[in-house]
Design a protein around this motif. Structure first.
Motif, PDB file in Angstrom:
ATOM      1  N   THR A   2       0.838  -1.210   0.000  1.00 20.11           N
ATOM      2  CA  THR A   2       0.000   0.000   0.000  1.00 20.11           C
ATOM      3  C   THR A   2       0.867   1.253   0.000  1.00 20.11           C
ATOM      4  O   THR A   2       0.641   2.180  -0.784  1.00 20.11           O
ATOM      5  N   ASP A  26      -6.282  -4.120   2.643  1.00 23.74           N
ATOM      6  CA  ASP A  26      -7.510  -4.392   1.916  1.00 23.74           C
ATOM      7  C   ASP A  26      -8.426  -3.204   2.192  1.00 23.74           C
ATOM      8  O   ASP A  26      -8.984  -3.089   3.276  1.00 23.74           O
ATOM      9  N   GLY A  78     -10.932  -2.013  -0.027  1.00 28.32           N
ATOM     10  CA  GLY A  78     -12.142  -1.970  -0.838  1.00 28.32           C
ATOM     11  C   GLY A  78     -13.437  -2.172  -0.071  1.00 28.32           C
ATOM     12  O   GLY A  78     -14.503  -1.855  -0.562  1.00 28.32           O
ATOM     13  N   VAL A  82     -16.146   4.803   0.896  1.00 28.20           N
ATOM     14  CA  VAL A  82     -15.567   5.433  -0.276  1.00 28.20           C
ATOM     15  C   VAL A  82     -14.941   6.743   0.190  1.00 28.20           C
ATOM     16  O   VAL A  82     -15.613   7.576   0.810  1.00 28.20           O
ATOM     17  N   ARG A 101      -9.481   8.183  -3.466  1.00 27.15           N
ATOM     18  CA  ARG A 101     -10.237   7.237  -4.297  1.00 27.15           C
ATOM     19  C   ARG A 101      -9.333   6.602  -5.343  1.00 27.15           C
ATOM     20  O   ARG A 101      -9.447   5.406  -5.637  1.00 27.15           O
ATOM     21  N   GLN A 139      -7.301   3.954  -3.588  1.00 28.21           N
ATOM     22  CA  GLN A 139      -8.159   2.797  -3.310  1.00 28.21           C
ATOM     23  C   GLN A 139      -8.357   1.963  -4.576  1.00 28.21           C
ATOM     24  O   GLN A 139      -8.241   0.740  -4.559  1.00 28.21           O
ATOM     25  N   ARG A 140      -8.634   2.626  -5.681  1.00 27.04           N
ATOM     26  CA  ARG A 140      -8.870   1.941  -6.959  1.00 27.04           C
ATOM     27  C   ARG A 140      -7.585   1.231  -7.441  1.00 27.04           C
ATOM     28  O   ARG A 140      -7.618   0.059  -7.813  1.00 27.04           O
ATOM     29  N   GLY A 156      -6.715  -1.743  -5.274  1.00 30.95           N
ATOM     30  CA  GLY A 156      -7.568  -2.878  -5.624  1.00 30.95           C
ATOM     31  C   GLY A 156      -7.029  -3.622  -6.836  1.00 30.95           C
ATOM     32  O   GLY A 156      -6.979  -4.855  -6.854  1.00 30.95           O
ATOM     33  N   ARG A 157      -6.609  -2.873  -7.843  1.00 30.57           N
ATOM     34  CA  ARG A 157      -6.023  -3.484  -9.051  1.00 30.57           C
ATOM     35  C   ARG A 157      -4.743  -4.245  -8.706  1.00 30.57           C
ATOM     36  O   ARG A 157      -4.533  -5.370  -9.163  1.00 30.57           O
ATOM     37  N   ASN A 178      -3.774  -5.435  -5.729  1.00 31.04           N
ATOM     38  CA  ASN A 178      -4.067  -6.612  -4.912  1.00 31.04           C
ATOM     39  C   ASN A 178      -4.619  -7.759  -5.754  1.00 31.04           C
ATOM     40  O   ASN A 178      -4.277  -8.919  -5.527  1.00 31.04           O
ATOM     41  N   GLN A 179      -5.450  -7.450  -6.731  1.00 29.50           N
ATOM     42  CA  GLN A 179      -5.972  -8.495  -7.612  1.00 29.50           C
ATOM     43  C   GLN A 179      -4.844  -9.139  -8.414  1.00 29.50           C
ATOM     44  O   GLN A 179      -4.801 -10.362  -8.580  1.00 29.50           O
TER      45      GLN A 179
END
Length: 185
Positions: A89, A126, A128, A132, A139, A142-143, A146-147, A149-150
């Motif tokens: 992060t 984590d 997500g 918001v 934001r 966060q977005r 998420g990408r 982490n995936q």
């Protein structure tokens, strides 16, 4: 205990994810390398860094500061070592603040992880499942996290979610050792 090549440990703020990841690395019995991505830009962050350092103190960790050039730092890990990256992060945040090409950095990291001769444990927030954020930069983080982490979860052999200090395996199989399993899981 033998660790899988890539482990991703996810959790929210103060979930126990870093402490769990450190225990996982300690019981591997390999030489421990801590890749630190945090930079002390304020007193709160400096305090968190101090807490993490104190927890590792006297346990034989070699620390490498890697706030941005994580792929290069990982590429220096030897086969007889295990790397702990804490945390993805902050690494991503550092890249975003320096206007770095995120896609290029993610691809470079992915390539290095595929070629790494040693196991690596990656720690990431984590974010997500929460609120918001009310600002565009938050934001965006966060977005993008998420990408990331995936991507890391797809590449990882073991993915663990830590909540309230308790690990839950999301992907893969927990490393086993008769003597150490109880202290981890």
């Amino acid at each position: 205990m033998q660790l899988p090549p890539i482990t991703l440990v996810l959790g929210g703020t103060a979930s126990g994810k870093s402490a769990f990841a450190e225990r996982l690395v300690r019981v591997s019995r390999l030489a421990k390398v801590y890749l630190a991505t945090a930079e002390a830009h304020d007193s709160e962050t400096a305090e968190r860094i101090a807490i993490h350092r104190k927890r590792r103190s006297g346990q034989g960790w070699r620390t490498v500061e890697a706030p941005r050039d994580l792929a290069r730092a990982l590429a220096q890990i030897d086969a007889e070592e295990v790397a702990l990256v804490d945390c993805m992060t902050l690494w991503l945040s550092n890249l975003m603040l320096s206007d770095t090409d995120l896609d290029e950095e993610r691809d470079l990291l992915s390539d290095v992880l595929d070629q790494l001769p040693a196991p690596v444990v990656l720690v990431s927030n984590d974010v997500g499942g929460g609120l918001v954020p009310d600002s565009a930069p938050a934001r965006a983080l966060q977005r993008e996290l998420g990408r990331l982490n995936q991507q890391l979860a797809a590449q990882a052999d073991l993915v663990v979610q830590v909540t309230a200090g308790l690990p839950l395996i999301l992907k893969g199989t927990a490393p086993t050792s008769d003597t150490d399993r109880a202290s981890l899981w």
